[in-house]
Design a protein around this motif. Structure first.
Motif, PDB file in Angstrom:
ATOM      1  N   TYR A 112      57.948  70.035  27.542  1.00 14.43           N
ATOM      2  CA  TYR A 112      57.198  68.595  28.318  1.00 14.43           C
ATOM      3  C   TYR A 112      56.950  69.866  29.451  1.00 14.43           C
ATOM      4  O   TYR A 112      58.192  70.560  30.618  1.00 14.43           O
ATOM      5  CB  TYR A 112      57.831  67.601  28.720  1.00 14.43           C
ATOM      6  CG  TYR A 112      58.585  66.740  28.008  1.00 14.43           C
ATOM      7  CD1 TYR A 112      57.599  66.017  27.832  1.00 14.43           C
ATOM      8  CD2 TYR A 112      59.438  66.278  27.878  1.00 14.43           C
ATOM      9  CE1 TYR A 112      57.740  64.345  27.066  1.00 14.43           C
ATOM     10  CE2 TYR A 112      59.895  65.532  26.578  1.00 14.43           C
ATOM     11  CZ  TYR A 112      58.606  64.613  26.188  1.00 14.43           C
ATOM     12  OH  TYR A 112      59.371  63.719  25.378  1.00 14.43           O
ATOM     13  N   LEU A 128      53.410  66.803  31.055  1.00 20.22           N
ATOM     14  CA  LEU A 128      53.046  65.365  32.426  1.00 20.22           C
ATOM     15  C   LEU A 128      52.047  65.955  33.653  1.00 20.22           C
ATOM     16  O   LEU A 128      52.359  66.880  34.261  1.00 20.22           O
ATOM     17  CB  LEU A 128      54.382  65.239  32.441  1.00 20.22           C
ATOM     18  CG  LEU A 128      55.661  65.577  31.891  1.00 20.22           C
ATOM     19  CD1 LEU A 128      56.876  65.238  32.406  1.00 20.22           C
ATOM     20  CD2 LEU A 128      55.105  64.559  30.391  1.00 20.22           C
ATOM     21  N   ARG A 175      57.163  56.353  37.156  1.00 23.49           N
ATOM     22  CA  ARG A 175      57.820  55.951  35.805  1.00 23.49           C
ATOM     23  C   ARG A 175      57.270  55.376  35.093  1.00 23.49           C
ATOM     24  O   ARG A 175      57.079  55.921  33.476  1.00 23.49           O
ATOM     25  CB  ARG A 175      58.707  54.722  35.999  1.00 23.49           C
ATOM     26  CG  ARG A 175      59.118  54.467  35.352  1.00 23.49           C
ATOM     27  CD  ARG A 175      59.862  52.477  34.727  1.00 23.49           C
ATOM     28  NE  ARG A 175      61.412  52.784  35.967  1.00 23.49           N
ATOM     29  CZ  ARG A 175      61.454  52.657  36.742  1.00 23.49           C
ATOM     30  NH1 ARG A 175      60.631  52.264  37.672  1.00 23.49           N
ATOM     31  NH2 ARG A 175      62.375  53.193  37.342  1.00 23.49           N
ATOM     32  N   MET A 176      55.769  55.023  35.145  1.00 21.81           N
ATOM     33  CA  MET A 176      54.663  54.373  34.346  1.00 21.81           C
ATOM     34  C   MET A 176      53.376  55.707  34.281  1.00 21.81           C
ATOM     35  O   MET A 176      53.513  55.764  32.629  1.00 21.81           O
ATOM     36  CB  MET A 176      54.147  53.336  34.752  1.00 21.81           C
ATOM     37  CG  MET A 176      54.676  52.405  34.685  1.00 21.81           C
ATOM     38  SD  MET A 176      53.071  50.635  35.677  1.00 21.81           S
ATOM     39  CE  MET A 176      51.929  51.118  34.931  1.00 21.81           C
ATOM     40  N   GLN A 177      53.699  56.366  34.778  1.00 19.82           N
ATOM     41  CA  GLN A 177      52.718  58.094  34.627  1.00 19.82           C
ATOM     42  C   GLN A 177      53.669  58.828  33.316  1.00 19.82           C
ATOM     43  O   GLN A 177      52.821  59.419  32.508  1.00 19.82           O
ATOM     44  CB  GLN A 177      52.212  58.781  36.074  1.00 19.82           C
ATOM     45  CG  GLN A 177      51.749  59.847  35.708  1.00 19.82           C
ATOM     46  CD  GLN A 177      50.443  59.358  35.177  1.00 19.82           C
ATOM     47  OE1 GLN A 177      49.890  58.347  34.638  1.00 19.82           O
ATOM     48  NE2 GLN A 177      49.598  60.183  35.307  1.00 19.82           N
ATOM     49  N   ARG A 220      56.084  58.054  31.898  1.00 23.26           N
ATOM     50  CA  ARG A 220      56.642  57.247  29.973  1.00 23.26           C
ATOM     51  C   ARG A 220      55.673  57.276  29.302  1.00 23.26           C
ATOM     52  O   ARG A 220      55.390  57.130  28.721  1.00 23.26           O
ATOM     53  CB  ARG A 220      57.111  55.606  30.625  1.00 23.26           C
ATOM     54  CG  ARG A 220      57.404  54.604  29.396  1.00 23.26           C
ATOM     55  CD  ARG A 220      57.518  52.925  30.033  1.00 23.26           C
ATOM     56  NE  ARG A 220      58.216  52.784  28.806  1.00 23.26           N
ATOM     57  CZ  ARG A 220      59.311  52.015  28.832  1.00 23.26           C
ATOM     58  NH1 ARG A 220      60.320  52.510  29.347  1.00 23.26           N
ATOM     59  NH2 ARG A 220      60.002  51.160  27.321  1.00 23.26           N
ATOM     60  N   ARG A 221      54.072  56.983  29.490  1.00 17.60           N
ATOM     61  CA  ARG A 221      53.200  56.906  28.358  1.00 17.60           C
ATOM     62  C   ARG A 221      53.053  58.198  27.711  1.00 17.60           C
ATOM     63  O   ARG A 221      52.366  58.523  27.000  1.00 17.60           O
ATOM     64  CB  ARG A 221      51.926  56.666  29.151  1.00 17.60           C
ATOM     65  CG  ARG A 221      51.941  57.617  30.703  1.00 17.60           C
ATOM     66  CD  ARG A 221      50.359  57.118  30.799  1.00 17.60           C
ATOM     67  NE  ARG A 221      49.636  56.120  31.059  1.00 17.60           N
ATOM     68  CZ  ARG A 221      49.774  55.725  32.477  1.00 17.60           C
ATOM     69  NH1 ARG A 221      49.063  56.590  33.523  1.00 17.60           N
ATOM     70  NH2 ARG A 221      49.435  54.254  33.488  1.00 17.60           N
ATOM     71  N   HIS A 222      53.789  59.203  28.362  1.00 16.20           N
ATOM     72  CA  HIS A 222      53.520  60.461  27.370  1.00 16.20           C
ATOM     73  C   HIS A 222      54.678  60.829  26.654  1.00 16.20           C
ATOM     74  O   HIS A 222      55.203  61.966  26.285  1.00 16.20           O
ATOM     75  CB  HIS A 222      52.881  61.809  28.575  1.00 16.20           C
ATOM     76  CG  HIS A 222      51.860  61.507  29.117  1.00 16.20           C
ATOM     77  ND1 HIS A 222      50.830  61.969  28.869  1.00 16.20           N
ATOM     78  CD2 HIS A 222      51.859  61.705  30.586  1.00 16.20           C
ATOM     79  CE1 HIS A 222      49.341  61.400  29.634  1.00 16.20           C
ATOM     80  NE2 HIS A 222      50.437  61.083  30.633  1.00 16.20           N
ATOM     81  N   PRO A 256      58.793  58.742  21.865  1.00 18.40           N
ATOM     82  CA  PRO A 256      59.498  57.261  22.306  1.00 18.40           C
ATOM     83  C   PRO A 256      61.377  57.609  22.266  1.00 18.40           C
ATOM     84  O   PRO A 256      61.667  56.688  22.744  1.00 18.40           O
ATOM     85  CB  PRO A 256      59.181  56.514  21.127  1.00 18.40           C
ATOM     86  CG  PRO A 256      58.081  57.569  20.149  1.00 18.40           C
ATOM     87  CD  PRO A 256      57.679  58.149  20.735  1.00 18.40           C
ATOM     88  N   VAL A 266      62.161  58.614  25.820  1.00 17.69           N
ATOM     89  CA  VAL A 266      61.633  56.933  26.684  1.00 17.69           C
ATOM     90  C   VAL A 266      63.731  56.960  26.288  1.00 17.69           C
ATOM     91  O   VAL A 266      63.810  56.074  27.510  1.00 17.69           O
ATOM     92  CB  VAL A 266      61.125  56.283  25.989  1.00 17.69           C
ATOM     93  CG1 VAL A 266      60.938  55.310  26.952  1.00 17.69           C
ATOM     94  CG2 VAL A 266      59.723  56.740  26.400  1.00 17.69           C
TER      95      VAL A 266
END
Length: 343
Positions: free
Chosen positions: A275, A305, A325-327, A329-331, A334, A337
């Motif tokens: 990442y 990220l 967190r939302m920013q 999480r989308r990258h 699964p 996460v």
């Protein structure tokens, strides 16, 4: 000179328990050993100092089981008092032993023995050695002021209460408290150090022209948080990388300290997914693109990220934990996460 130093080591070893009681007062005797947390006199049980000669080695030798570090009682005195100059270590040892102080010539010889090139990896290692853990220091205050509270796995960050600072184009030096970060290679060997000078109350950076400086061998290396195996998050700044770890404290991460050095980081043989914690600027774009190309060639999956503002620490401080967190999480893959993300 070497013979005289060895004589001091022998004399200290003869009084090993007294040395430990004086300089490692947070520990206690356990059988034939003095047991303490580490050479910085932290309470705990990781470091053992041999108090008597034995088939395993002479009295006065110590080993830190947690880090693998080892040494003699001169090292203990150096660390306990934060002494950078070997001549001052010798002077303190002689004072403790109630011995006459060395003559001027001998002191000069000590200084020559201890001198290392400014900015070298050895100078970096000495700076790290005389710094202390960040718990309950201004470094902790500074990081918490920047929204960073997940400090597990940050042993490569240290605190120096009076770190030298020389303004550019000036001969004079000042001292300021500093966050000192150990730059290490993939094996954990210290190759350099990074200093962030702090305000006296830890509320921010010091009011100096250049608030951060690095020393030593940095290319390919980084400030590491956690041990990287198959997954790693790599970024530029320490605060930005720690801001990502704030939401994923279990993921190994590293800070390369600049975009150019981020592009050149070395990959662990076990790495399978990287990442890239990029900064939102052209240099960050370049580092991302170079890393993607290098990682793909090595068979490593990459995911970028990207912050919403300048970097992830700015996001954390300005937009808050939920937005970060939302920013992130989308990258994430699964499985990562479920494995790494809090909440």
């Amino acid at each position: 000179m070497m013979a005289k130093t060895q004589d001091l080591v022998r004399r200290l070893a003869e009084r090993a328990e007294a040395v430990c009681r004086h300089y490692l007062s947070a520990g206690r005797r356990q059988g034939r050993y003095w047991q303490v947390g580490d050479i910085s006199n932290t309470p705990g049980r990781s470091m053992f100092v041999r108090l008597q000669d034995s088939p395993n080695g002479p009295a006065g030798k110590w080993t830190d089981a947690a880090t693998g570090e080892h040494g003699d009682l001169l090292d203990v005195i150096r660390e306990a008092l934060g002494l950078a100059d070997f001549a001052d270590v010798i002077k303190e040892a002689r004072r403790f032993l109630s011995l006459p102080q060395p003559e001027f010539e001998e002191r000069q010889a000590c200084q020559r023995r201890a001198s290392v090139p400014s900015g070298s990896p050895e100078a970096a290692r000495r700076l790290i050695a005389i710094s202390q853990p960040i718990a309950d220091t201004l470094v902790e205050t500074y990081l918490r002021g920047r929204g960073v509270t997940a400090l597990l796995g940050t042993a490569n960050l240290r605190f120096h209460p009076r770190c030298y600072y020389r303004p550019d184009h000036h001969d004079s030096t000042e001292t300021w408290p500093a966050m000192v970060a150990a730059v290490t290679d993939l094996s954990g060997r210290i190759t350099g150090a990074h200093r962030t000078w702090l305000a006296p109350d830890g509320s921010g950076k010091a009011p100096v022209d250049v608030q951060r400086k690095a020393m030593g061998n940095l290319l390919g290396h980084a400030v590491r948080f956690g041990y990287a195996r198959e997954v790693l998050a790599a970024g530029e700044g320490i605060e930005s990388v720690l801001s990502v770890r704030e939401l994923m404290p279990g993921m190994a991460a590293c800070a390369a300290l600049s975009a150019a050095h981020l592009a050149a980081i070395l990959f662990p043989d076990t790495l399978r997914r990287l990442y890239i914690v990029r900064d939102n600027d052209p240099a960050g774009d370049g580092a991302r693109d170079t890393l993607i190309e290098r990682a793909n060639t090595a068979g490593i999956e990459t995911m970028a990220l990207s912050p919403m503002l300048g970097d992830f620490n700015e996001d954390l401080r300005t937009l808050g934990r939920d937005a970060v967190r939302m920013q992130i999480r989308r990258h994430l893959a699964p499985e990562d996460v479920a494995r790494f993300m809090l909440g």
